[in-house]
Enzyme design. Sequence first.
Site, PDB file in Angstrom:
ATOM      1  N   ASP A  38      68.128 -59.096 104.717  1.00 28.82           N
ATOM      2  CA  ASP A  38      66.838 -58.897 105.386  1.00 28.82           C
ATOM      3  C   ASP A  38      67.144 -59.097 106.870  1.00 28.82           C
ATOM      4  O   ASP A  38      68.313 -59.010 107.271  1.00 28.82           O
ATOM      5  CB  ASP A  38      65.788 -59.899 104.866  1.00 28.82           C
ATOM      6  CG  ASP A  38      64.367 -59.529 105.313  1.00 28.82           C
ATOM      7  OD1 ASP A  38      63.806 -58.588 104.744  1.00 28.82           O
ATOM      8  OD2 ASP A  38      63.830 -60.152 106.262  1.00 28.82           O
ATOM      9  N   LYS A  62      62.060 -64.543  97.716  1.00 22.77           N
ATOM     10  CA  LYS A  62      62.495 -64.359  99.116  1.00 22.77           C
ATOM     11  C   LYS A  62      63.060 -65.678  99.589  1.00 22.77           C
ATOM     12  O   LYS A  62      62.632 -66.737  99.132  1.00 22.77           O
ATOM     13  CB  LYS A  62      61.304 -63.971 100.001  1.00 22.77           C
ATOM     14  CG  LYS A  62      61.714 -63.330 101.311  1.00 22.77           C
ATOM     15  CD  LYS A  62      61.919 -61.834 101.160  1.00 22.77           C
ATOM     16  CE  LYS A  62      62.567 -61.209 102.371  1.00 22.77           C
ATOM     17  NZ  LYS A  62      62.579 -59.728 102.268  1.00 22.77           N
TER      18      LYS A  62
HETATM   19  P1  NDP Z   1      67.764 -56.211 111.093  1.00 23.32           P
HETATM   20  O1  NDP Z   1      68.065 -57.624 111.369  1.00 23.32           O
HETATM   21  O2  NDP Z   1      68.871 -55.280 110.773  1.00 23.32           O
HETATM   22  O3  NDP Z   1      66.943 -55.565 112.299  1.00 23.32           O
HETATM   23  C1  NDP Z   1      65.739 -56.110 112.713  1.00 23.32           C
HETATM   24  C2  NDP Z   1      65.207 -55.320 113.875  1.00 23.32           C
HETATM   25  O4  NDP Z   1      63.876 -55.747 114.163  1.00 23.32           O
HETATM   26  C3  NDP Z   1      66.003 -55.524 115.148  1.00 23.32           C
HETATM   27  O5  NDP Z   1      65.918 -54.381 115.944  1.00 23.32           O
HETATM   28  C4  NDP Z   1      65.274 -56.709 115.763  1.00 23.32           C
HETATM   29  O6  NDP Z   1      65.464 -56.819 117.163  1.00 23.32           O
HETATM   30  C5  NDP Z   1      63.846 -56.384 115.450  1.00 23.32           C
HETATM   31  N1  NDP Z   1      63.069 -57.642 115.369  1.00 23.32           N
HETATM   32  C6  NDP Z   1      63.306 -58.691 114.562  1.00 23.32           C
HETATM   33  N2  NDP Z   1      62.434 -59.688 114.780  1.00 23.32           N
HETATM   34  C7  NDP Z   1      61.641 -59.251 115.756  1.00 23.32           C
HETATM   35  C8  NDP Z   1      60.553 -59.815 116.443  1.00 23.32           C
HETATM   36  N3  NDP Z   1      60.098 -61.061 116.132  1.00 23.32           N
HETATM   37  N4  NDP Z   1      59.955 -59.061 117.394  1.00 23.32           N
HETATM   38  C9  NDP Z   1      60.408 -57.806 117.686  1.00 23.32           C
HETATM   39  N5  NDP Z   1      61.439 -57.221 117.067  1.00 23.32           N
HETATM   40  C10 NDP Z   1      62.051 -57.934 116.131  1.00 23.32           C
HETATM   41  O7  NDP Z   1      66.696 -56.245 109.904  1.00 23.32           O
HETATM   42  P2  NDP Z   1      66.264 -55.066 108.919  1.00 23.32           P
HETATM   43  O8  NDP Z   1      66.363 -53.752 109.570  1.00 23.32           O
HETATM   44  O9  NDP Z   1      66.966 -55.298 107.642  1.00 23.32           O
HETATM   45  O10 NDP Z   1      64.727 -55.443 108.652  1.00 23.32           O
HETATM   46  C11 NDP Z   1      63.670 -54.889 109.434  1.00 23.32           C
HETATM   47  C12 NDP Z   1      62.369 -55.003 108.657  1.00 23.32           C
HETATM   48  O11 NDP Z   1      62.482 -54.274 107.421  1.00 23.32           O
HETATM   49  C13 NDP Z   1      61.957 -56.407 108.248  1.00 23.32           C
HETATM   50  O12 NDP Z   1      60.559 -56.507 108.240  1.00 23.32           O
HETATM   51  C14 NDP Z   1      62.483 -56.519 106.816  1.00 23.32           C
HETATM   52  O13 NDP Z   1      61.780 -57.499 106.086  1.00 23.32           O
HETATM   53  C15 NDP Z   1      62.169 -55.125 106.322  1.00 23.32           C
HETATM   54  N6  NDP Z   1      62.907 -54.662 105.155  1.00 23.32           N
HETATM   55  C16 NDP Z   1      64.267 -54.699 105.111  1.00 23.32           C
HETATM   56  C17 NDP Z   1      64.941 -54.207 104.016  1.00 23.32           C
HETATM   57  C18 NDP Z   1      66.415 -54.145 103.954  1.00 23.32           C
HETATM   58  O14 NDP Z   1      66.949 -53.603 102.985  1.00 23.32           O
HETATM   59  N7  NDP Z   1      67.153 -54.626 104.951  1.00 23.32           N
HETATM   60  C19 NDP Z   1      64.218 -53.690 102.852  1.00 23.32           C
HETATM   61  C20 NDP Z   1      62.782 -53.616 103.026  1.00 23.32           C
HETATM   62  C21 NDP Z   1      62.175 -54.112 104.140  1.00 23.32           C
HETATM   63  P3  NDP Z   1      66.439 -57.945 117.745  1.00 23.32           P
HETATM   64  O15 NDP Z   1      67.822 -57.445 117.490  1.00 23.32           O
HETATM   65  O16 NDP Z   1      66.083 -58.032 119.178  1.00 23.32           O
HETATM   66  O17 NDP Z   1      66.143 -59.206 116.995  1.00 23.32           O
HETATM   67  O1  2IT Z   2      62.172 -56.722 101.889  1.00 25.31           O
HETATM   68  C1  2IT Z   2      63.010 -56.241 101.094  1.00 25.31           C
HETATM   69  O2  2IT Z   2      62.667 -55.515 100.156  1.00 25.31           O
HETATM   70  C2  2IT Z   2      64.424 -56.536 101.318  1.00 25.31           C
HETATM   71  N1  2IT Z   2      64.755 -57.213 102.287  1.00 25.31           N
HETATM   72  C3  2IT Z   2      65.457 -56.045 100.339  1.00 25.31           C
HETATM   73  C4  2IT Z   2      65.557 -56.975  99.171  1.00 25.31           C
HETATM   74  C5  2IT Z   2      66.669 -56.681  98.199  1.00 25.31           C
HETATM   75  O3  2IT Z   2      66.764 -57.468  97.249  1.00 25.31           O
HETATM   76  O4  2IT Z   2      67.403 -55.704  98.342  1.00 25.31           O
END
Ligand code: NDP
Ligand code: 2IT
Length: 446
Positions: A166, A126
């Site tokens: 992420d 990460k």
């Molecule tokens: P994005 O940046 O696309 O979206 C993040 C969302 O979460 C936004 O709505 C954001 O709001 C909100 N958010 C972020 N930080 C905070 C905080 N401190 N408090 C409240 N809300 C918050 O990220 P992703 O959708 O990609 O990721 C979301 C989650 O999913 C994370 O935990 C990530 O690690 C996990 N994840 C992502 C994957 C991926 O493929 N992208 C895969 C597996 C897990 P705001 O716009 O106001 O910041």
């Molecule tokens: O938390 C996660 O699994 C991710 N942000 C996706 C990682 C990836 O390599 O696609």
Amino acid sequence: MNAYTSRVLEGLKARNPHESEFLQAATEILDSLSPVFDKHPEYEAAGLLERFVEPERVILFRVPWVDDQGKTQINRAYRVQYNSAIGPYKGGIRLHPSVNLSILKFLGLEQILKNSLTGLPIGGGKGGSDFDPKGKSDREVMAFCQSFITELYRHIGADTDVPAGDIGTGAREIGYMYGQYKRLTGLYEGVLTGKGLTYGGSLGRKQATGYGLCYFTKNMLEANGKSIDGQTVVVSGSGNVAIYAAEKITQMGAKVVAMSDSNGYIYDANGINLDVVKQIKEVERGRIKEYAARVPGSVYTEGCKGIWTIKCDIALPCATQNELDGEAAKTLVANGCYCVAEGANMPSTLEATETFLSNDVLFGPGKAANAGGVATSALEMSQNSQRLSWTFEEVDEKLKGIMAGIFNQCAAAAAEYGDKPTNYVIGANTAGFLKVAEAMMAQGIV
Ligand code: NDP
Ligand code: 2IT
């Protein structure tokens, strides 16, 4: 807890006293793994757990760039190359002001087990930076990404370490990073995933984490005699994971009534209109508050934690770590919520998880439920190395199969090692760990 796991955990606490998120993740994992170490005394003799919890390598570097006012900015960035026993390091890059080593170590540790559960050959890593893309111009984001890769390029590669998106890192950021990597190395290779479709990206990667979460949830519900159709759902967040989780669960016949961002949440009793959310979040990079101004009958409330007071059958936390605490979990249970599946990484605190498990809520832990994103990244790597592009349908079918496989592994390991057959926390940790442990044992003391 088994004496060995307990001793290793105490050691971790003594050596990393300020890393609260890392210790939280490690506590849950080591707690789950106790029965494994009761069964495998040879692991202790090989110092397996001490090696497992310590990253193979952490790279820490500065990222200098110039903002639109001509002022020099310096961010701090990291790549945690945690474990390469079963494949090249693989995991996302988080760009958010809260990023620190504790958060990246917790995410990296989770990623090792998650990637193992996918059944694909990917190790755990990460990275990220305290850079905040919010409110920055495209040129500023590009300047940051180019500088970030100018340092990181020497540590990554299609067969060594493959970063991805992420929080705060989406297609725009991956594009800038890819362009700079190619310029510095001259290599057109699958070094990053989540790329655009015109330069090596995979169809279905954008949707994969959210869709995969729904496939996992469907498997979990059906194994317990329930179904998604007709259920009321709350999805926190409104980023990549949240949007495509809401899209798929709606296609499966459920109604999503609330979504959020870090400022507050919207409630729409008619069911969230996702076209409006996509326009605000993906096109305009705006705030979720604007939904209420555009959709009559919907309501916006300031403060994101209030979303858990909304009555629902299924909750999908898809924002960030520790967004759902013990009190929120009790409220959800009191309101009749019987299924929680984590789209985010560790969105539930230890107390919330305990509350769900002790109330027999069907609980899908993030490392299993959200593994569809990284699994599809691994499919993107396969396509890149074969110089092929699969159709959306091919990728989606593979994703469905992978998520079913993950659920089955969690259920089987829960039945063998858990206090009850629906303890998918123990199931996910154990099934993910056993494969990595076997590979580490086979490869000797390295
Ligand atoms: P994005 O940046 O696309 O979206 C993040 C969302 O979460 C936004 O709505 C954001 O709001 C909100 N958010 C972020 N930080 C905070 C905080 N401190 N408090 C409240 N809300 C918050 O990220 P992703 O959708 O990609 O990721 C979301 C989650 O999913 C994370 O935990 C990530 O690690 C996990 N994840 C992502 C994957 C991926 O493929 N992208 C895969 C597996 C897990 P705001 O716009 O106001 O910041
Ligand atoms: O938390 C996660 O699994 C991710 N942000 C996706 C990682 C990836 O390599 O696609």
